[in-house]
Write a protein that holds these residues in place. Structure first.
Motif, PDB file in Angstrom:
ATOM      1  N   LYS A  17       0.754  -1.062  -0.012  1.00  0.00           N
ATOM      2  CA  LYS A  17       0.031   0.297  -0.017  1.00  0.00           C
ATOM      3  C   LYS A  17       0.870   1.195   0.141  1.00  0.00           C
ATOM      4  N   GLN A  18       1.893   1.280   0.666  1.00  0.00           N
ATOM      5  CA  GLN A  18       2.764   2.341   0.820  1.00  0.00           C
ATOM      6  C   GLN A  18       3.559   2.457  -0.438  1.00  0.00           C
ATOM      7  N   CYS A  19       4.073   1.471  -1.235  1.00  0.00           N
ATOM      8  CA  CYS A  19       4.633   1.323  -2.479  1.00  0.00           C
ATOM      9  C   CYS A  19       3.697   2.277  -3.517  1.00  0.00           C
ATOM     10  N   LYS A  20       2.487   1.922  -3.467  1.00  0.00           N
ATOM     11  CA  LYS A  20       1.259   2.433  -4.326  1.00  0.00           C
ATOM     12  C   LYS A  20       1.132   3.799  -3.894  1.00  0.00           C
ATOM     13  N   LYS A  21       1.225   4.421  -2.905  1.00  0.00           N
ATOM     14  CA  LYS A  21       1.009   5.616  -2.500  1.00  0.00           C
ATOM     15  C   LYS A  21       2.181   6.260  -3.021  1.00  0.00           C
ATOM     16  N   SER A  22       3.270   5.967  -2.598  1.00  0.00           N
ATOM     17  CA  SER A  22       4.669   6.789  -3.131  1.00  0.00           C
ATOM     18  C   SER A  22       4.708   6.624  -4.611  1.00  0.00           C
ATOM     19  N   SER A  23       4.475   5.755  -5.373  1.00  0.00           N
ATOM     20  CA  SER A  23       4.378   5.546  -6.728  1.00  0.00           C
ATOM     21  C   SER A  23       3.661   6.896  -7.308  1.00  0.00           C
ATOM     22  N   PHE A  24       2.269   6.907  -6.973  1.00  0.00           N
ATOM     23  CA  PHE A  24       1.270   7.881  -7.394  1.00  0.00           C
ATOM     24  C   PHE A  24       1.973   9.297  -7.162  1.00  0.00           C
ATOM     25  N   ALA A  25       2.589   9.558  -5.756  1.00  0.00           N
ATOM     26  CA  ALA A  25       3.117  10.837  -5.548  1.00  0.00           C
ATOM     27  C   ALA A  25       4.180  11.154  -6.445  1.00  0.00           C
ATOM     28  N   PHE A  26       4.797  10.132  -6.915  1.00  0.00           N
ATOM     29  CA  PHE A  26       6.180  10.740  -7.884  1.00  0.00           C
ATOM     30  C   PHE A  26       5.358  11.010  -9.222  1.00  0.00           C
ATOM     31  N   TYR A  27       4.741  10.219  -9.520  1.00  0.00           N
ATOM     32  CA  TYR A  27       3.729  10.438 -10.937  1.00  0.00           C
ATOM     33  C   TYR A  27       3.115  11.755 -10.911  1.00  0.00           C
ATOM     34  N   GLN A  28       2.584  12.218  -9.603  1.00  0.00           N
ATOM     35  CA  GLN A  28       1.866  13.427  -9.779  1.00  0.00           C
ATOM     36  C   GLN A  28       3.175  14.551  -9.606  1.00  0.00           C
ATOM     37  N   ALA A  29       4.149  14.407  -9.093  1.00  0.00           N
ATOM     38  CA  ALA A  29       5.303  15.263  -9.020  1.00  0.00           C
ATOM     39  C   ALA A  29       5.724  15.737 -10.201  1.00  0.00           C
ATOM     40  N   VAL A  30       6.026  14.506 -11.155  1.00  0.00           N
ATOM     41  CA  VAL A  30       6.514  14.905 -12.602  1.00  0.00           C
ATOM     42  C   VAL A  30       5.495  15.422 -13.253  1.00  0.00           C
ATOM     43  N   ARG A  31       4.051  15.145 -13.413  1.00  0.00           N
ATOM     44  CA  ARG A  31       2.926  15.710 -13.993  1.00  0.00           C
ATOM     45  C   ARG A  31       3.086  17.166 -13.726  1.00  0.00           C
ATOM     46  N   ASP A  32       3.290  17.703 -12.280  1.00  0.00           N
ATOM     47  CA  ASP A  32       2.995  19.041 -12.060  1.00  0.00           C
ATOM     48  C   ASP A  32       4.478  19.876 -12.150  1.00  0.00           C
ATOM     49  N   LEU A  33       5.595  19.078 -12.881  1.00  0.00           N
ATOM     50  CA  LEU A  33       6.636  19.810 -13.404  1.00  0.00           C
ATOM     51  C   LEU A  33       7.458  20.354 -12.531  1.00  0.00           C
ATOM     52  N   LEU A  34       7.466  19.642 -11.281  1.00  0.00           N
ATOM     53  CA  LEU A  34       8.365  20.215 -10.082  1.00  0.00           C
ATOM     54  C   LEU A  34       9.881  19.985 -10.484  1.00  0.00           C
ATOM     55  N   PRO A  35      10.402  20.731  -9.900  1.00  0.00           N
ATOM     56  CA  PRO A  35      12.186  20.681 -10.296  1.00  0.00           C
ATOM     57  C   PRO A  35      12.896  19.455 -10.298  1.00  0.00           C
ATOM     58  N   VAL A  36      13.818  19.332 -11.202  1.00  0.00           N
ATOM     59  CA  VAL A  36      14.531  18.198 -11.434  1.00  0.00           C
ATOM     60  C   VAL A  36      15.291  17.717  -9.923  1.00  0.00           C
ATOM     61  N   TRP A  37      15.905  18.488  -9.342  1.00  0.00           N
ATOM     62  CA  TRP A  37      16.541  18.248  -7.905  1.00  0.00           C
ATOM     63  C   TRP A  37      15.551  17.434  -7.017  1.00  0.00           C
ATOM     64  N   PHE A  38      14.426  18.038  -6.768  1.00  0.00           N
ATOM     65  CA  PHE A  38      13.282  17.316  -6.118  1.00  0.00           C
ATOM     66  C   PHE A  38      12.941  15.993  -6.565  1.00  0.00           C
ATOM     67  N   LEU A  39      12.543  16.098  -7.867  1.00  0.00           N
ATOM     68  CA  LEU A  39      12.347  14.426  -8.559  1.00  0.00           C
ATOM     69  C   LEU A  39      13.375  13.478  -8.231  1.00  0.00           C
TER      70      LEU A  39
END
Length: 291
Positions: A17-39
């Protein structure tokens, strides 16, 4: 960040469950065009995959690049291809992809990410020749792309810029897909669709193919063109039709462009198009991309 790779891995259901939550958070972060260092901090410090046998892993550069492609995060794609030129184009893990193929070129064409495609092609040029050809001409996923190469997909989806970039960087224009169709067959099938839509872009793709295919190319739809001559002449114009079916040689312009384009190495494509001794309005496409 939700959790670190250092401590995830306890109880199975909770960890998944944690893996799925973390995976979606990363997907959202890329989608929101967050800075490269953060990603990159997020990608390398958190667990995203839960695999057979209780194994957990982070996203690879290859998998991160696919997300960057989907969301057109150009700075992140540039970073991944610069820092990880080989692993960014590697095959994704089994838990990420439905088949063991590297779909980056096909994905770039599907989403029409011309600038990211340009950077991928430049990264491919730095690979050994055998690896370069394997990437350029790899057949895509049988479920998603039906075994088509990226060049087939550029014809099917009518992407003139993608088509010219692939051809100029060495993609083979005569390969057949799993149905026996060349990229030319795929494009002609799109041209024949009624009502005729996006015809200008389709004919531009056809003109680009003319610059790279051999004059004696064998393609599956040739007989269909001959059997419905008037229909195809109306669709293509008489000159293109005559050249395609072998009733007339290519025009002087097409012949000249074939010779000129052969003088441009993939390493200098498409930048060197600007140096061709032709007026601007005669050049096939205006591809001004950052190197």
């Amino acid at each position: 960040m939700p959790w670190s790779v250092r401590w995830v891995g306890g109880c199975g259901a909770q960890s998944q469950k944690q893996c799925k939550k973390s995976s979606f958070a990363f997907y959202q972060a890329v989608r929101d065009l967050l800075p490269v260092w953060f990603l990159e901090d997020m990608r390398t410090m958190e667990v995203f995959h839960w695999e057979d046998g209780g194994k957990v892993s982070v996203y690879s550069p290859s998998e991160a690049l696919l997300y960057a492609l989907v969301h057109d995060h150009q700075p992140y794609a540039r970073h991944l291809l610069t820092k990880f030129p080989q692993s960014a184009l590697a095959v994704p893990s089994q838990s990420f992809s439905c088949c063991q193929s590297a779909p980056h070129l096909a994905m770039a064409v599907r989403y029409n990410r011309v600038r990211v495609l340009f950077r991928i092609l430049k990264a491919i040029q730095a690979l050994p020749p055998s690896d370069r050809a394997a990437h350029l001409n790899r057949q895509g996923c049988s479920r998603v792309e039906g075994g088509k190469t990226a060049l087939h997909m550029a014809c099917e989806l009518v992407r003139p810029e993608c088509l010219l970039l692939l051809l100029g960087h060495g993609a083979a224009p005569c390969l057949q897909d799993s149905a026996g169709n060349t990229p030319l067959d795929t494009l002609l099938q799109q041209i024949s669709l009624m009502p005729a839509a996006n015809m200008r872009a389709k004919l531009l793709c056809l003109d680009c193919l003319f610059f790279f295919v051999p004059q004696d190319l064998k393609f599956a739809m040739k007989q269909q063109l001959l059997d419905s001559r008037q229909q195809w002449q109306d669709l293509l114009g008489e000159n293109r039709f005559q050249c395609l079916v072998g009733l007339a040689p290519p025009s002087l312009f097409v012949g000249a462009m074939r010779v000129l384009i052969r003088t441009i190495s993939p390493e200098h494509f498409p930048e060197a198009l600007d140096n061709l001794p032709l007026p601007h309005f005669l050049k096939p496409l205006d591809l001004k991309l950052e190197s």
